[in-house]
Write a protein that holds these residues in place. Structure first.
Motif, PDB file in Angstrom:
ATOM      1  N   ARG A 142       0.838  -1.208   0.000  1.00  0.00           N
ATOM      2  CA  ARG A 142       0.000   0.000   0.000  1.00  0.00           C
ATOM      3  C   ARG A 142       0.877   1.264   0.000  1.00  0.00           C
ATOM      4  O   ARG A 142       0.716   2.148  -0.841  1.00  0.00           O
ATOM      5  N   ASP A 143       1.848   1.307   0.915  1.00  0.00           N
ATOM      6  CA  ASP A 143       2.667   2.524   1.063  1.00  0.00           C
ATOM      7  C   ASP A 143       3.515   2.811  -0.164  1.00  0.00           C
ATOM      8  O   ASP A 143       3.843   3.965  -0.444  1.00  0.00           O
ATOM      9  N   CYS A 144       3.935   1.765  -0.860  1.00  0.00           N
ATOM     10  CA  CYS A 144       4.837   1.963  -2.006  1.00  0.00           C
ATOM     11  C   CYS A 144       4.108   1.846  -3.336  1.00  0.00           C
ATOM     12  O   CYS A 144       4.741   1.779  -4.392  1.00  0.00           O
ATOM     13  N   TYR A 145       2.780   1.819  -3.286  1.00  0.00           N
ATOM     14  CA  TYR A 145       1.955   1.756  -4.505  1.00  0.00           C
ATOM     15  C   TYR A 145       2.333   0.592  -5.401  1.00  0.00           C
ATOM     16  O   TYR A 145       2.364   0.704  -6.621  1.00  0.00           O
ATOM     17  N   LEU A 146       2.648  -0.539  -4.757  1.00  0.00           N
ATOM     18  CA  LEU A 146       2.903  -1.754  -5.537  1.00  0.00           C
ATOM     19  C   LEU A 146       1.578  -2.497  -5.710  1.00  0.00           C
ATOM     20  O   LEU A 146       0.537  -2.018  -5.278  1.00  0.00           O
ATOM     21  N   GLU A 147       1.644  -3.659  -6.315  1.00  0.00           N
ATOM     22  CA  GLU A 147       0.465  -4.490  -6.390  1.00  0.00           C
ATOM     23  C   GLU A 147       0.856  -5.903  -6.047  1.00  0.00           C
ATOM     24  O   GLU A 147       2.000  -6.302  -6.298  1.00  0.00           O
ATOM     25  N   LYS A 148      -0.078  -6.627  -5.478  1.00  0.00           N
ATOM     26  CA  LYS A 148       0.249  -8.014  -5.147  1.00  0.00           C
ATOM     27  C   LYS A 148       0.210  -8.848  -6.424  1.00  0.00           C
ATOM     28  O   LYS A 148      -0.735  -8.727  -7.202  1.00  0.00           O
ATOM     29  N   PRO A 149       1.240  -9.668  -6.657  1.00  0.00           N
ATOM     30  CA  PRO A 149       1.218 -10.526  -7.850  1.00  0.00           C
ATOM     31  C   PRO A 149       0.004 -11.452  -7.806  1.00  0.00           C
ATOM     32  O   PRO A 149      -0.371 -11.934  -6.735  1.00  0.00           O
ATOM     33  N   MET A 150      -0.593 -11.682  -8.957  1.00  0.00           N
ATOM     34  CA  MET A 150      -1.860 -12.409  -8.996  1.00  0.00           C
ATOM     35  C   MET A 150      -1.722 -13.835  -8.457  1.00  0.00           C
ATOM     36  O   MET A 150      -2.602 -14.303  -7.730  1.00  0.00           O
ATOM     37  N   VAL A 151      -0.619 -14.490  -8.776  1.00  0.00           N
ATOM     38  CA  VAL A 151      -0.418 -15.868  -8.301  1.00  0.00           C
ATOM     39  C   VAL A 151      -0.465 -15.914  -6.773  1.00  0.00           C
ATOM     40  O   VAL A 151      -1.119 -16.774  -6.173  1.00  0.00           O
ATOM     41  N   LEU A 152       0.200 -14.954  -6.143  1.00  0.00           N
ATOM     42  CA  LEU A 152       0.255 -14.936  -4.675  1.00  0.00           C
ATOM     43  C   LEU A 152      -1.117 -14.588  -4.097  1.00  0.00           C
ATOM     44  O   LEU A 152      -1.554 -15.175  -3.101  1.00  0.00           O
ATOM     45  N   GLU A 153      -1.813 -13.659  -4.741  1.00  0.00           N
ATOM     46  CA  GLU A 153      -3.130 -13.251  -4.259  1.00  0.00           C
ATOM     47  C   GLU A 153      -4.113 -14.421  -4.297  1.00  0.00           C
ATOM     48  O   GLU A 153      -4.820 -14.693  -3.321  1.00  0.00           O
ATOM     49  N   ILE A 154      -4.120 -15.132  -5.419  1.00  0.00           N
ATOM     50  CA  ILE A 154      -5.018 -16.286  -5.546  1.00  0.00           C
ATOM     51  C   ILE A 154      -4.662 -17.336  -4.501  1.00  0.00           C
ATOM     52  O   ILE A 154      -5.518 -17.858  -3.791  1.00  0.00           O
ATOM     53  N   PHE A 155      -3.379 -17.592  -4.373  1.00  0.00           N
ATOM     54  CA  PHE A 155      -2.922 -18.590  -3.396  1.00  0.00           C
ATOM     55  C   PHE A 155      -3.378 -18.200  -1.981  1.00  0.00           C
ATOM     56  O   PHE A 155      -3.902 -19.022  -1.235  1.00  0.00           O
ATOM     57  N   GLN A 156      -3.173 -16.925  -1.628  1.00  0.00           N
ATOM     58  CA  GLN A 156      -3.530 -16.487  -0.267  1.00  0.00           C
ATOM     59  C   GLN A 156      -5.035 -16.575  -0.021  1.00  0.00           C
ATOM     60  O   GLN A 156      -5.471 -16.925   1.066  1.00  0.00           O
ATOM     61  N   GLN A 157      -5.813 -16.253  -1.046  1.00  0.00           N
ATOM     62  CA  GLN A 157      -7.268 -16.340  -0.906  1.00  0.00           C
ATOM     63  C   GLN A 157      -7.723 -17.779  -0.706  1.00  0.00           C
ATOM     64  O   GLN A 157      -8.581 -18.067   0.125  1.00  0.00           O
ATOM     65  N   LEU A 158      -7.118 -18.677  -1.493  1.00  0.00           N
ATOM     66  CA  LEU A 158      -7.560 -20.070  -1.460  1.00  0.00           C
ATOM     67  C   LEU A 158      -7.024 -20.826  -0.254  1.00  0.00           C
ATOM     68  O   LEU A 158      -7.591 -21.822   0.159  1.00  0.00           O
ATOM     69  N   CYS A 159      -5.919 -20.343   0.286  1.00  0.00           N
ATOM     70  CA  CYS A 159      -5.264 -21.115   1.347  1.00  0.00           C
ATOM     71  C   CYS A 159      -5.271 -20.376   2.673  1.00  0.00           C
ATOM     72  O   CYS A 159      -4.323 -20.472   3.443  1.00  0.00           O
ATOM     73  N   LYS A 160      -6.322 -19.624   2.916  1.00  0.00           N
ATOM     74  CA  LYS A 160      -6.411 -18.828   4.148  1.00  0.00           C
ATOM     75  C   LYS A 160      -6.217 -19.683   5.395  1.00  0.00           C
ATOM     76  O   LYS A 160      -5.698 -19.205   6.393  1.00  0.00           O
ATOM     77  N   ASN A 161      -6.649 -20.933   5.324  1.00  0.00           N
ATOM     78  CA  ASN A 161      -6.566 -21.793   6.517  1.00  0.00           C
ATOM     79  C   ASN A 161      -5.228 -22.524   6.623  1.00  0.00           C
ATOM     80  O   ASN A 161      -4.970 -23.217   7.577  1.00  0.00           O
ATOM     81  N   ASN A 162      -4.411 -22.350   5.605  1.00  0.00           N
ATOM     82  CA  ASN A 162      -3.112 -23.034   5.616  1.00  0.00           C
ATOM     83  C   ASN A 162      -1.982 -22.056   5.897  1.00  0.00           C
ATOM     84  O   ASN A 162      -1.040 -21.923   5.136  1.00  0.00           O
ATOM     85  N   LYS A 163      -2.071 -21.340   7.000  1.00  0.00           N
ATOM     86  CA  LYS A 163      -1.119 -20.255   7.264  1.00  0.00           C
ATOM     87  C   LYS A 163       0.290 -20.770   7.526  1.00  0.00           C
ATOM     88  O   LYS A 163       1.242 -20.026   7.487  1.00  0.00           O
ATOM     89  N   PHE A 164       0.399 -22.067   7.833  1.00  0.00           N
ATOM     90  CA  PHE A 164       1.703 -22.546   8.278  1.00  0.00           C
ATOM     91  C   PHE A 164       2.517 -23.204   7.172  1.00  0.00           C
ATOM     92  O   PHE A 164       3.511 -23.838   7.424  1.00  0.00           O
ATOM     93  N   ILE A 165       2.079 -23.006   5.962  1.00  0.00           N
ATOM     94  CA  ILE A 165       2.828 -23.542   4.820  1.00  0.00           C
ATOM     95  C   ILE A 165       4.191 -22.846   4.754  1.00  0.00           C
ATOM     96  O   ILE A 165       4.296 -21.653   5.034  1.00  0.00           O
ATOM     97  N   SER A 166       5.251 -23.603   4.457  1.00  0.00           N
ATOM     98  CA  SER A 166       6.583 -22.973   4.497  1.00  0.00           C
ATOM     99  C   SER A 166       6.803 -22.142   3.228  1.00  0.00           C
ATOM    100  O   SER A 166       6.211 -22.419   2.177  1.00  0.00           O
ATOM    101  N   GLU A 167       7.685 -21.146   3.366  1.00  0.00           N
ATOM    102  CA  GLU A 167       7.863 -20.172   2.283  1.00  0.00           C
ATOM    103  C   GLU A 167       8.216 -20.836   0.951  1.00  0.00           C
ATOM    104  O   GLU A 167       7.743 -20.432  -0.099  1.00  0.00           O
TER     105      GLU A 167
END
Ligand SMILES: Nc1ncnc2c1ncn2[C@@H]1O[C@H](COP(=O)(O)OP(=O)(O)OP(=O)(O)O)[C@@H](O)[C@H]1O
Ligand SMILES: [Mg+2]
Length: 279
Positions: free
Chosen positions: A236-261
């Motif tokens: 938000r502060d740097c006016y970037l955008e979240k990459p679509m792959v990561l956004e979709i992944f985060q939306q779909l895997c909200k309950n899997n917070k402990f997945i390793s990087e």
């Protein structure tokens, strides 16, 4: 000897009109890595790159190449420019020869290598960027994207240790953007350190080992692609955008917070794979 191939210490740069384009930049770049620099227009990316190969001289602080401070004398700059090649943001600022072949051979001729070797390198570089068929054409008749590709060949031919690309894929069509990224990967596989700036968050996210985020001439954050693009405040502060792959992944895997990087997908193929595994 330093383990870092390129380093800046408290580097600041001010243009003659008083613009403070870089403030207190501290960077350590490891050999053989793929680095992206992101940040809005005017954040200082191009100015930083011009300091990297000695076109601009830091107003304060220092640049170190392989642990040695770069002095702005003839010998030191010659050595630096042999090892750090920069592809300018605007090819119009880089190209000056009459024909494509002359343009690309110019830099290599200064390396004092045999004529045969120059010819081989030029042909190889032109084939790599898909401009071989244009080798006898006048540079000023080329389209903008073609000029951009010739300006990349200009530097490939030098085989430097570090190659710095200022927005290499801007103004390229999808086919040639992909081709450039493939070239960067090949260069990197052969041990070259690749530094690029881009406004393409998908490219920065999928391609880099490490990302540097700039704003108002400062480094706001450095980290892995997942670290950078998981930071919603930073985005938000740097006016970037979240990459679509990561956004979709985060939306779909909200309950899997402990997945390793390392299991977080960085491109479409990896996302499809994760989705399949998760059913
Ligand atoms: N030759 C110059 N003289 C004075 N100010 C300059 C000059 N070149 C750039 N600047 C200023 O320095 C700042 C940083 O510019 P720079 O070109 O490094 O940004 P950038 O991050 O590369 O932007 P972009 O994404 O548009 O390429 C801007 O405020 C710009 O106006
Ligand atoms: Mg720029």
């Amino acid at each position: 000897m330093s383990e870092y191939i390129l380093e800046t210490r408290n580097l600041s740069f001010q243009y003659p009109d008083g613009t403070k384009a870089l403030r207190n930049i501290n960077l350590k770049i490891e050999k053989g890595k793929k680095i992206s620099v992101v940040g809005v227009n005017g954040s200082g990316k191009s100015t930083l790159f011009l300091n990297f190969n000695g076109v601009l001289k830091p107003t304060e602080g220092i640049l170190l190449y392989k642990g040695k401070e770069v002095k702005h004398n003839h010998r030191s700059l010659l050595e630096l420019r042999k090892n750090i090649g920069i592809v300018f943001q605007d090819p119009e600022n880089q190209l000056f020869s009459a024909s494509v072949f002359q343009e690309v051979s110019f830099g290599a001729m200064n390396l004092r290598i045999a004529e045969d070797e120059v010819r081989n390198r030029v042909n190889e570089a032109l084939r790599n960027v898909g401009m071989y068929e244009y080798k006898d054409k006048a540079v000023h008749f080329l389209s903008y994207g073609q000029k951009k590709r010739v300006s990349i060949a200009d530097i490939l031919v030098m085989k430097p240790e570090i190659i710095v690309f200022d927005e290499p894929t801007s103004s390229l069509d999808p086919k040639h953007s992909k081709q450039m990224v493939k070239i960067f990967d090949e260069l990197n596989d052969n041990g070259m350190t690749v530094i690029l700036s881009t406004h393409d968050v998908e490219l920065a996210y999928s391609y880099s080992d490490y990302i540097i985020v700039m704003k108002d001439g400062e480094i706001v954050k450095q980290g892995t692609p997942v670290e950078i693009f998981s930071d919603d405040n930073l985005i938000r502060d740097c006016y970037l955008e979240k990459p679509m792959v990561l956004e979709i992944f985060q939306q779909l895997c909200k309950n899997n917070k402990f997945i390793s990087e390392k299991d977080i997908p960085r491109n479409k193929e990896e996302l499809f794979h994760v989705l399949k595994v998760l059913g």
